[in-house]
Scaffold this motif. Structure first.
Motif, mmCIF file in Angstrom:
data_model
loop_
_atom_site.group_PDB
_atom_site.id
_atom_site.type_symbol
_atom_site.label_atom_id
_atom_site.label_comp_id
_atom_site.label_asym_id
_atom_site.label_seq_id
_atom_site.Cartn_x
_atom_site.Cartn_y
_atom_site.Cartn_z
ATOM 1 N N LEU A 37 0.784 -1.120 0.048
ATOM 2 C CA LEU A 37 0.130 -0.077 0.128
ATOM 3 C C LEU A 37 0.990 1.318 -0.111
ATOM 4 O O LEU A 37 0.744 2.291 -0.739
ATOM 5 N N ASN A 38 2.131 1.166 0.701
ATOM 6 C CA ASN A 38 2.836 2.251 0.866
ATOM 7 C C ASN A 38 3.400 2.703 -0.381
ATOM 8 O O ASN A 38 3.662 3.898 -1.036
ATOM 9 N N SER A 39 3.900 1.566 -1.191
ATOM 10 C CA SER A 39 4.719 1.774 -2.658
ATOM 11 C C SER A 39 3.597 2.360 -3.421
ATOM 12 O O SER A 39 3.857 2.764 -4.540
ATOM 13 N N ALA A 40 2.577 1.697 -3.462
ATOM 14 C CA ALA A 40 1.364 2.069 -4.529
ATOM 15 C C ALA A 40 1.048 3.620 -4.205
ATOM 16 O O ALA A 40 0.977 4.426 -5.307
ATOM 17 N N PHE B 265 4.515 10.091 -7.306
ATOM 18 C CA PHE B 265 5.153 10.517 -8.368
ATOM 19 C C PHE B 265 4.344 10.877 -9.522
ATOM 20 O O PHE B 265 4.693 11.903 -10.362
ATOM 21 N N GLU B 266 3.280 10.200 -10.074
ATOM 22 C CA GLU B 266 2.263 10.330 -11.113
ATOM 23 C C GLU B 266 1.825 11.499 -10.931
ATOM 24 O O GLU B 266 1.742 12.310 -11.862
#
Length: 170
Positions: free
Chosen positions: A31-34, A40-41
């Protein structure tokens, strides 16, 4: 042997708790990486939006400059258009109101003629010597200079122009 049965009963419970905690940690990591990827996007999209907004404003400025009355007049004159004469209007019943007049093209301003270009005779300095000087220099026969040719300077006044289409006022 009461201690053996209680240890055997606790092992599946401990494994279940360890699996739940491990699964929770892995889920939090994913969840944190998503969320980071989405961040970033989002920042890239904001940057692109800013660039596109700047480009849109620059293009709108160019359109506004081209649509200015003086720019339109200059462009119309480049295309050969002249200001319209007095307009006439038609009433709904077919009557003509006003007296129309023909658009007259303004007289072109005279253009200055460029100075006539002179060309030096072929042969350079040797061709401009007198026969006595050439004989003194040791040459047997003088080289004749070619006749000077007049240069074309073009007409002094522009050719007459036909009556150009008229533009009507708003």
């Amino acid at each position: 042997m009461p201690s053996g049965t209680s240890t055997a009963a606790r092992t599946p419970f401990v494994l279940l708790v360890v699996l739940l905690l491990g699964g929770g940690l892995i889920t939090l990591l994913l969840l944190n990486s998503a969320l980071n990827q989405g961040s970033f996007e989002l920042s890239e999209l904001k940057k692109r939006t800013t660039e596109l907004t700047d480009e849109e404003q620059a293009l709108q400025h160019d359109v506004d400059d081209s649509a200015a009355p003086d720019a339109l007049e200059r462009r119309a004159r480049e295309l050969g258009m002249v200001p319209g004469g007095t307009p006439a209007f038609l009433d709904p019943d077919g009557k003509v109101r006003g007296v129309p007049s023909v658009a007259v093209s303004p007289k072109p301003s005279p253009r200055p003629t460029p100075p006539a270009a002179t060309t030096p005779p072929a042969g350079g300095a040797a061709a401009t010597r007198t026969p006595a000087q050439q004989g003194a220099a040791g040459t047997a026969s003088p080289t004749p200079a070619p006749p000077a040719t007049p240069t074309a300077t073009g007409p002094t006044t522009p050719p007459p122009t036909a009556t150009a289409p008229t533009t009507s006022g708003r």
